[in-house]
Design a protein around this motif. Structure first.
Motif, PDB file in Angstrom:
ATOM      1  N   TYR A   1     -13.953 134.203 -42.714  1.00 30.26           N
ATOM      2  CA  TYR A   1     -14.501 133.340 -41.665  1.00 30.26           C
ATOM      3  C   TYR A   1     -15.748 133.976 -41.058  1.00 30.26           C
ATOM      4  O   TYR A   1     -16.784 133.338 -40.902  1.00 30.26           O
ATOM      5  N   PHE A   2     -15.628 135.252 -40.733  1.00 34.26           N
ATOM      6  CA  PHE A   2     -16.737 135.997 -40.121  1.00 34.26           C
ATOM      7  C   PHE A   2     -17.990 135.934 -41.002  1.00 34.26           C
ATOM      8  O   PHE A   2     -19.097 135.705 -40.519  1.00 34.26           O
ATOM      9  N   ASP A   3     -17.804 136.122 -42.304  1.00 32.94           N
ATOM     10  CA  ASP A   3     -18.948 136.092 -43.219  1.00 32.94           C
ATOM     11  C   ASP A   3     -19.525 134.683 -43.371  1.00 32.94           C
ATOM     12  O   ASP A   3     -20.732 134.506 -43.498  1.00 32.94           O
ATOM     13  N   SER A   4     -18.650 133.673 -43.359  1.00 31.01           N
ATOM     14  CA  SER A   4     -19.113 132.302 -43.622  1.00 31.01           C
ATOM     15  C   SER A   4     -19.827 131.678 -42.432  1.00 31.01           C
ATOM     16  O   SER A   4     -20.675 130.812 -42.607  1.00 31.01           O
ATOM     17  N   VAL A   5     -19.471 132.082 -41.233  1.00 26.34           N
ATOM     18  CA  VAL A   5     -20.025 131.423 -40.054  1.00 26.34           C
ATOM     19  C   VAL A   5     -21.422 131.971 -39.727  1.00 26.34           C
ATOM     20  O   VAL A   5     -22.179 131.401 -38.959  1.00 26.34           O
ATOM     21  N   ASN A   6     -21.763 133.076 -40.362  1.00 28.11           N
ATOM     22  CA  ASN A   6     -23.076 133.689 -40.165  1.00 28.11           C
ATOM     23  C   ASN A   6     -24.168 132.872 -40.867  1.00 28.11           C
ATOM     24  O   ASN A   6     -23.964 132.373 -41.967  1.00 28.11           O
ATOM     25  N   ILE A   7     -25.329 132.703 -40.200  1.00 27.82           N
ATOM     26  CA  ILE A   7     -26.459 132.039 -40.860  1.00 27.82           C
ATOM     27  C   ILE A   7     -27.391 133.103 -41.420  1.00 27.82           C
ATOM     28  O   ILE A   7     -28.119 133.759 -40.679  1.00 27.82           O
ATOM     29  N   LYS A   8     -27.330 133.285 -42.739  1.00 27.96           N
ATOM     30  CA  LYS A   8     -28.042 134.394 -43.375  1.00 27.96           C
ATOM     31  C   LYS A   8     -29.554 134.288 -43.210  1.00 27.96           C
ATOM     32  O   LYS A   8     -30.250 135.293 -43.151  1.00 27.96           O
TER      33      LYS A   8
END
Lengths: 419, 247
Positions: free
Chosen positions: B215-222
């Protein structure tokens, strides 16, 4: 429990929603329940893009019948699709909440079959979460435009905050970019909820049970040609007429897609930043939108909006720190709400000098050109020198410090928005 | 120069303040620091805990300020990890005695500024930890969290979680100070203990941590990295105990 792949898909589809705050609600725990809400909100983590994670932000489904040009989840976009069940959402929320990963749930959805069907699933989920799972933490529910009004009202009894996104700042742009949504489908439910919240508050029996944290909304900036002045006027009326708690702006980012209707470039973050600064002036500093935009309807890029206002009104300055009313203290460039209140508290006991202000950590870099302490003045009285000094102060400032996206809305957040 | 040394607790500190006023020796420094190094010219006086004297100082503060909250604030400030905390609180009390009224709004006084800084750091860290603390589910159903706060905040942090978690028992473990808050679903007890704990996670624990990490990785806008802001809001020293950073 939901599998890791669907979690990824449903999170990535939800992440462009700006709002993540968990503030504004005082919800208490019940005797066999789990959770409560913290009025100031709590941030649980921060991602590498600098945004706070407060709520589990997730879609029930990212399968959409709509084709809004600016949206990642539009029907014509080729991305992986997934759906979760109400129980999967509830279980995930409970497991994350127990471990203190999150403050609650931010639930939204694409419109998979019809607005009513989607709203029904959202409603089922939040009722289950409250009644079956005994969850008393924060819930922010996204409203679905064109859904049945009784379902929307009912949801207000279970969640802390609801939001309908304005999406675009004018009806014309909405027609062009999101033809399946209309201004009415968004504004009407907002008005209905705000009227109902008012009725509930008037009737003490229902106190705190209806949308305790109110409503918010969000609009995209830079995808359509509206001026800052237009956007701020709209913002102002949303605050005053619908009693919204917060209006969020999101800079337009092209999502791998070309159309003559949309600009090819990212909206500059500086514009979003200046809009948020202006938004703070509207909400906390007693400004009107007309005061802060220039003749063309835009915010000054070089200076923050309060500085720009002060430079246009040099006849009102300098003000005396020891006697000026607090409404004027907050209008001094560089003096924020918190500083103004500290000055007001301290001057009851003594006459404040510049040394006192320095010791109190009041930043004088900009303010010194606009104030006197016991009649003494330390700034410059040459207008062009002042302008140069202010520009220097501006470039030294890391403007990204403020709410690029959502800043954590802890009580301290007044500091981050200070200008 | 005169220095009073006391025990690292509210009673110890208030006993030292009592001694200062009783003996009229008014020291320059009061400290509980174990690492304090006196110089040749320093006169060091040790103060022994005295509950009665400590209470008298507390009552005097309440009498002068008219508020019990000032004593509460001083107790809060004494949870700091700063070696100057006793001296700062002592200067604050001296100002109260001098002015014979509440001084907390005299925001241009150095004693008040330093005291507020000390106190705000603790409240802020406590607030941060209400978000950054991570619980792990054990095989017994008890939730267990380990952390290393800068200040000794375990005692003031635990009630927040007791209200939330309600019937679920938990342990909050400050591994730096060996301070533990134990909650059995009804009441909290804070203890100091060096006894090693043996914790076994529940079956779901590992997969929940993986879901959280995803979740933490996916919610980030790269496309919009902003590490400076991340570092500002979530200091790196706290991340050691947070599963999204340690996995």
């Amino acid at each position: 429990m939901i599998d890791i792949d669907r979690l990824k898909i449903l999170t990535e589809s939800a992440k462009y929603d700006v709002s993540c705050s968990s503030s504004g609600s005082n919800r208490k725990n019940t005797c066999n329940g789990v959770g409560n809400a913290a009025y100031g909100g709590i941030c649980h983590s921060f991602t590498p893009d600098g945004r706070c994670i407060s709520l589990l932000k997730i879609l029930m489904s990212n399968k959409c019948i709509y084709d809004c040009l600016y949206c990642v989840n539009r029907r014509s976009n080729d991305i992986p699709r997934a759906t979760a069940t109400p129980d999967e959402i509830c279980e995930l929320t409970m497991s994350f909440y127990k471990r203190n990963y999150i403050e609650g749930l931010f639930l939204s959805s694409s419109v998979e079959y019809s607005p009513d069907k989607t709203m029904e699933l959202l409603l089922e989920t939040v009722i289950k979460l409250r009644k079956v799972y005994g969850f008393n933490g924060y819930i922010h529910l996204k409203g679905i435009p064109n859904a049945d009004r009784m379902m929307i009202l009912r949801a207000g009894n279970y969640v802390d905050r609801m939001s309908f996104n304005i999406e675009l700042p004018s009806e014309k742009s909405l027609k062009l970019l999101a033809p399946q949504k209309s201004k009415d489908s968004i504004i009407k439910p907002m008005k209905m909820l705000s009227d109902d919240a008012y009725n509930y508050k008037a009737n003490s029996k229902y106190k705190h049970s209806f949308l305790p944290a109110g409503q918010t909304t969000q609009m995209i900036v830079g995808a359509s040609p509206e001026t800052d002045g237009h956007i701020l006027k709209l913002t102002e009326s949303l605050y005053r007429q619908f009693k919204l708690k917060r209006v969020y702006y999101s800079s337009y980012v092209p999502v791998n897609f070309k159309t003559p209707y949309l600009p090819v470039e990212n909206t500059r973050l500086l514009r979003e930043h200046r809009l948020y600064q202006a938004d703070w002036l509207l909400r906390f500093y007693g400004f009107n939108s007309d005061e802060i935009v220039d003749d063309n309807g835009f915010l000054e890029e070089k200076y923050d909006p309060k500085c720009a206002w002060a430079l246009k009104h040099l006849e009102l300055f300098p003000v005396e720190i020891n006697t000026a009313p607090i409404e004027m203290l907050v209008r001094i460039p560089g003096v924020g709400i918190k500083s103004a209140y500290r000055i007001a508290a301290a001057r009851k006991y003594t006459n404040l000098s510049f040394d006192d202000l320095k010791r109190m950590k009041i930043v004088l870099k900009r303010a010194k050109h606009f104030v006197t302490c016991n009649g003494k003045f330390q700034g410059s009285d040459n207008d062009s020198v002042i302008k140069t000094m202010l520009l220097l102060a501006e470039t030294n400032e890391n403007y990204t410090q403020m709410s690029m996206f959502s800043t954590p809305e802890i009580t301290k957040s007044v500091i981050t928005g200070e200008i | 120069m005169k220095v009073f040394t006391c025990e690292d607790c509210a009673v110890g500190f208030f006993s030292a303040v009592f001694k200062a006023y009783e003996s009229k020796i008014m020291p320059d420094i009061i400290t509980s620091s174990k690492t304090y190094q006196p110089s040749f010219t320093t006169e060091v006086i040790g103060v022994i805990n005295n509950e009665v004297n400590a209470k008298r100082v507390e009552n005097a503060i309440i009498k002068y300020t008219g508020f019990t909250s000032e004593v509460k604030n001083i107790r809060l400030a004494l949870l700091s990890s700063s070696s100057l905390k006793e001296t700062i609180c002592y200067n604050y009390i001296k100002l109260i005695v001098e002015k014979k009224q509440r001084v907390d709004k005299m925001l241009n006084e150095i004693a008040v500024i330093e005291f507020n800084e000390l106190k705000d750091k603790i409240t802020y860290e406590k607030h941060r930890m209400t978000g950054f603390l991570r619980f792990h589910e054990t095989d017994k159903g008890v939730l267990y969290a380990h952390y290393e706060p800068d200040n000794n905040i375990t005692e003031i942090l635990a009630p927040h979680f007791a209200k939330r978690l309600n019937n679920i028992p938990f342990i909050i473990h400050d591994v730096k100070r060996n301070v533990l808050a134990l909650y059995n679903g009804k009441e909290i007890r804070t203890i100091k203990s060096d006894t090693p704990l043996y914790i076994y996670f529940s079956e779901q624990e590992e997969s929940m941590q993986k879901l959280w990490k995803k979740y933490f990785d996916s919610v980030n806008i790269k496309e919009r990295p902003h590490l400076k802001q991340q570092d500002g809001y979530l200091p790196r020293r706290y991340r050691k105990h947070m599963s999204e950073f340690s996995l």
